[in-house]
Design an enzyme around this catalytic site. Structure first.
Site, PDB file in Angstrom:
ATOM      1  N   GLU A  38      -6.925  -7.997  -0.022  1.00  0.00           N
ATOM      2  CA  GLU A  38      -7.470  -7.851   1.230  1.00  0.00           C
ATOM      3  C   GLU A  38      -8.910  -7.490   1.333  1.00  0.00           C
ATOM      4  O   GLU A  38      -9.331  -6.445   1.056  1.00  0.00           O
ATOM      5  CB  GLU A  38      -6.707  -6.631   1.990  1.00  0.00           C
ATOM      6  CG  GLU A  38      -5.209  -6.852   1.988  1.00  0.00           C
ATOM      7  CD  GLU A  38      -4.480  -5.936   3.025  1.00  0.00           C
ATOM      8  OE1 GLU A  38      -5.080  -5.017   3.558  1.00  0.00           O
ATOM      9  OE2 GLU A  38      -3.232  -5.642   3.058  1.00  0.00           O
ATOM     10  N   GLU A  93       0.988  -0.975  -0.044  1.00  0.00           N
ATOM     11  CA  GLU A  93       0.090   0.179   0.049  1.00  0.00           C
ATOM     12  C   GLU A  93       0.768   1.180  -0.123  1.00  0.00           C
ATOM     13  O   GLU A  93       0.604   2.267   0.672  1.00  0.00           O
ATOM     14  CB  GLU A  93      -0.911  -0.028   1.135  1.00  0.00           C
ATOM     15  CG  GLU A  93      -1.961  -1.113   1.218  1.00  0.00           C
ATOM     16  CD  GLU A  93      -2.956  -0.983   2.174  1.00  0.00           C
ATOM     17  OE1 GLU A  93      -4.218  -1.622   2.190  1.00  0.00           O
ATOM     18  OE2 GLU A  93      -2.591  -0.734   3.377  1.00  0.00           O
TER      19      GLU A  93
END
Length: 675
Positions: free
Chosen positions: A286, A203
């Site tokens: 995710e 991320e």
């Protein structure tokens, strides 16, 4: 009997899983008679590829239905159990992070055994029929201390620019990856192993904008892994985060994550913009089955039916999914991380449990609505029948255990801190500069006696400081007076009472590291006293720092037997309450009969305040029952033993009024917040 039924159920579950594995999982180095990729597969051609906006395994279309299971949050004795439960959920892929700080806690000190034995975890994953997606960082986030970075990175001179193309930082990443990645090479799918994809960073688009950094990581990964391995990034499903965190083209596959309930397919459409044509199978790495919880918050939960419905929307369109998390596990010891809000002082520490409201509970149970709902969805899209529904593991409530005061932290200072490790400095020094990775650090200075009350301030303390005073001639520090607490998030000044002494007054400040920030712009999270200490407007100098070592707390002994007898009397409870801020060690013992099976349990800390629990010298983690929500700590059976088991509690304030703990069968997250 119930235990016989559970045993038979588990035997059936294991047998079913193994039979299904033997029937439906192809052996290593299989051949495929045909290929939808437009070419004939070679004999013994074992390949995992991306083409036609799909994943392909050995020439056949493959849908990833995976879940995160973190080897470092589960005792190795339970890896097989948790993976078999993931298999019964219907997963075909396991995803895991690799935390740098676990494997290199100090520079060039490499750890790859016990809970850090990543190779054994990869082997077991393959033996049970899983593919593996490996998230090697170097930054992982993961609600893990400092996002997986070793704390010693914070003391490098000159200061490192973490998560950047800073050459000094990249050199250390390269040194770490030159150890880790060659170990992974034999486990790559094309080499006969289970690893189909390797994630770089995590991320990054939510943190920085440094394409040079990402390309340097790619270069280092390719040097060790070769050009066949599929590298991937994961970023939030927005144009901004994907733009900053992805590498456009086909060199690196760009995956996405997003909040459960968002429009997945519109985000997958956006994902295509950052992958080469035909190289963008829809994948969320995710898919959130739950969420994290901080101390002082209500336990985070998500509705099982809602999560299942959202999963169905993705799988029904042939999208691929990795559940975050399938099984969360536990932040044993001091590894739980923290978050911040608008500034570094808006600090929120994570609880010890990483249950995450996942389908496989922290303690392995699967008899819950979320596991059943997700399993029902996954079963519709699985090419093979799922393994037998698993039974829950046995747990035992071992009952009440009486705790006795052993010693205060001041009385045990010589046992807890090597005199050679005591450092003197004109100003306070951070934990990291002293090599104190976790736990607590005691600071000591002196000031001249005051004729009235004084005001103490510490502009920057990370994270929670308990303040004590005593007359300076009391060299044993045996009975300092507790003054109060200065906390990072409120940082209020503290009134120091007048103390009548013949000479100077000793000031003690015990600072607790409650977990380094693991996400966002404030990850440069040094611990300890990070500023001057000011008394009545005057900066204090001449400090001593005592690093506290919890390595052998089971062998602490009281300073003398007479004091121990006195402290064990009932009428001493008022003394504890009147000076409840003195940190003390308490010990209790309980016995497990050799004829009984050793089972999991939970230690209930109702009535206690804040501290750390050790059983047989194993650190279960932090507790903070006063603010909650976690009232119990998970105790896995492998740390227990037949015969006598030793419980040690380091209580920072006041003990349970009954001087007892209780071992129970169920977890408890009902403690209310007193923040």
């Amino acid at each position: 009997m119930a235990w016989i039924r559970r045993r038979n159920c588990m035997i059936l579950f294991l047998f079913s899983a193994l039979v299904l594995y033997d029937v439906f999982v192809p052996p290593i180095l299989v051949s495929s008679s045909s290929s939808s990729l437009g070419h004939e597969s070679k004999v013994n051609d074992r390949r995992f590829q991306i083409a036609d906006d799909m994943f392909w395994k050995d020439g056949e279309q493959f849908q990833i239905i995976g879940g995160d299971v973190h080897y470092f949050r589960v005792l190795p004795q339970y890896w097989e159990d948790r993976l078999l439960r993931a298999k019964a959920l219907g997963l075909n892929t396991v995803q895991t992070y690799v935390p740098w700080n676990l494997h290199e806690p100090r520079p060039r000190k490499w750890v790859f055994d016990g809970i850090a034995d990543i190779e054994s975890f990869l082997k077991m994953s393959q033996e049970l029929g899983f593919l593996v997606m490996l998230r090697v960082g170097p930054f992982i986030c993961a609600e893990w201390d400092l996002g997986g970075f070793p704390s010693w990175l914070l003391v490098n001179e000159p200061s490192l620019r973490l998560r950047s193309s800073d050459p000094s930082f990249l050199q250390l990443v390269g040194r770490w990856w030159d150890i880790l990645l060659p170990m992974i090479v034999p486990y790559l799918y094309e080499n006969g192993g289970p690893v189909i994809m390797v994630q770089i960073e995590n991320e990054f688009g939510s943190y920085g904008d440094d394409q040079s950094y990402l390309r340097s990581l790619i270069s280092m990964a390719r040097k060790n892994l070769g050009h066949e391995a599929i590298l991937y990034t994961t970023d939030g499903g927005t144009l901004s985060t994907l733009e900053k965190g992805s590498i456009r083209g086909e060199e690196v596959f760009s995956a996405v994550d997003f909040s459960t309930g968002e429009d997945a397919w519109s985000i997958f459409k956006m994902q295509k913009m950052f992958n080469a044509p035909g190289k963008s199978p829809p994948l969320t790495t995710e898919f959130y089955t739950g969420w994290l919880t901080h101390w002082g918050e209500k336990l985070a939960t998500t509705d099982a039916d809602f999560v299942a419905q959202e999963l169905d929307k993705i799988l029904s369109g042939n999208g691929s999914v990795v559940l975050y998390v399938a099984h969360g596990g536990t932040n044993f010891g001091f590894f739980s991380g923290a978050n911040t809000g608008q500034n570094a002082s808006d600090y929120q520490s994570d609880i010890t449990s990483y249950d995450y409201d996942a389908p496989i509970k922290e303690y392995g149970d699967t008899d819950n609505s979320k596991f059943k709902a997700l399993r029902n969805v996954i079963e519709k899209y699985s090419k093979a029948p799922l393994a037998q529904f698993p039974c829950n593991n046995n747990r035992t409530g071992y009952g009440h255990v009486k705790m006795s005061k052993v010693v205060s932290i001041f009385e045990a200072l010589n046992s807890l801190c090597d005199p050679m490790e005591v450092t003197q400095s004109d100003k306070p020094i951070s934990m990291e500069l002293l090599g104190q990775i976790f736990g607590v650090l005691l600071y000591k200075s002196e000031y001249s006696m005051k004729v009235r009350e004084s005001t103490l301030s510490i502009p920057k303390v990370h994270d929670r400081a308990q303040v004590f005073i005593s007359c300076a001639l009391n060299e044993k520090f045996a009975s300092p007076k507790y003054v109060g607490v200065i906390e990072r998030w409120s940082n209020q000044k503290l009134t120091i009472p007048k103390l009548q002494c013949s000479f100077n007054i000793s000031l003690f400040i015990l600072v607790e590291n409650m977990g380094r920030v693991n996400y966002g712009p404030y990850i440069y999270d040094n611990k300890g006293i990070l500023s001057d200490v000011i008394l009545d407007g005057v900066v204090l100098h001449q400090w001593k720092m005592f690093p506290i070592d919890f390595g052998n707390v089971s062998k602490l002994s009281p300073p003398n037997a007479i004091m121990q007898v006195v402290d064990s009397r009932n009428d001493t409870l008022s003394a504890y309450r009147s000076n409840s801020g003195i940190p003390r060690f308490f010990e209790g013992r309980f016995t497990i009969d050799p004829t009984e099976k050793v089972n999991d349990t939970f230690i209930s800390l109702h009535g206690w305040n804040k501290g750390i629990v050790f059983i047989n010298n194993f650190s279960l983690g932090r507790f903070w029952t006063l603010v909650g929500p976690q009232c119990t700590l998970y105790v896995p059976a492998p740390i227990l033993k037949h015969g006598e088991n030793i419980v040690v509690i380091f209580e920072l304030h006041a003990p349970n009024p009954q001087f007892a703990v209780t071992f129970v069968e169920q977890p408890d997250f009902s403690c209310g917040s007193e923040l």
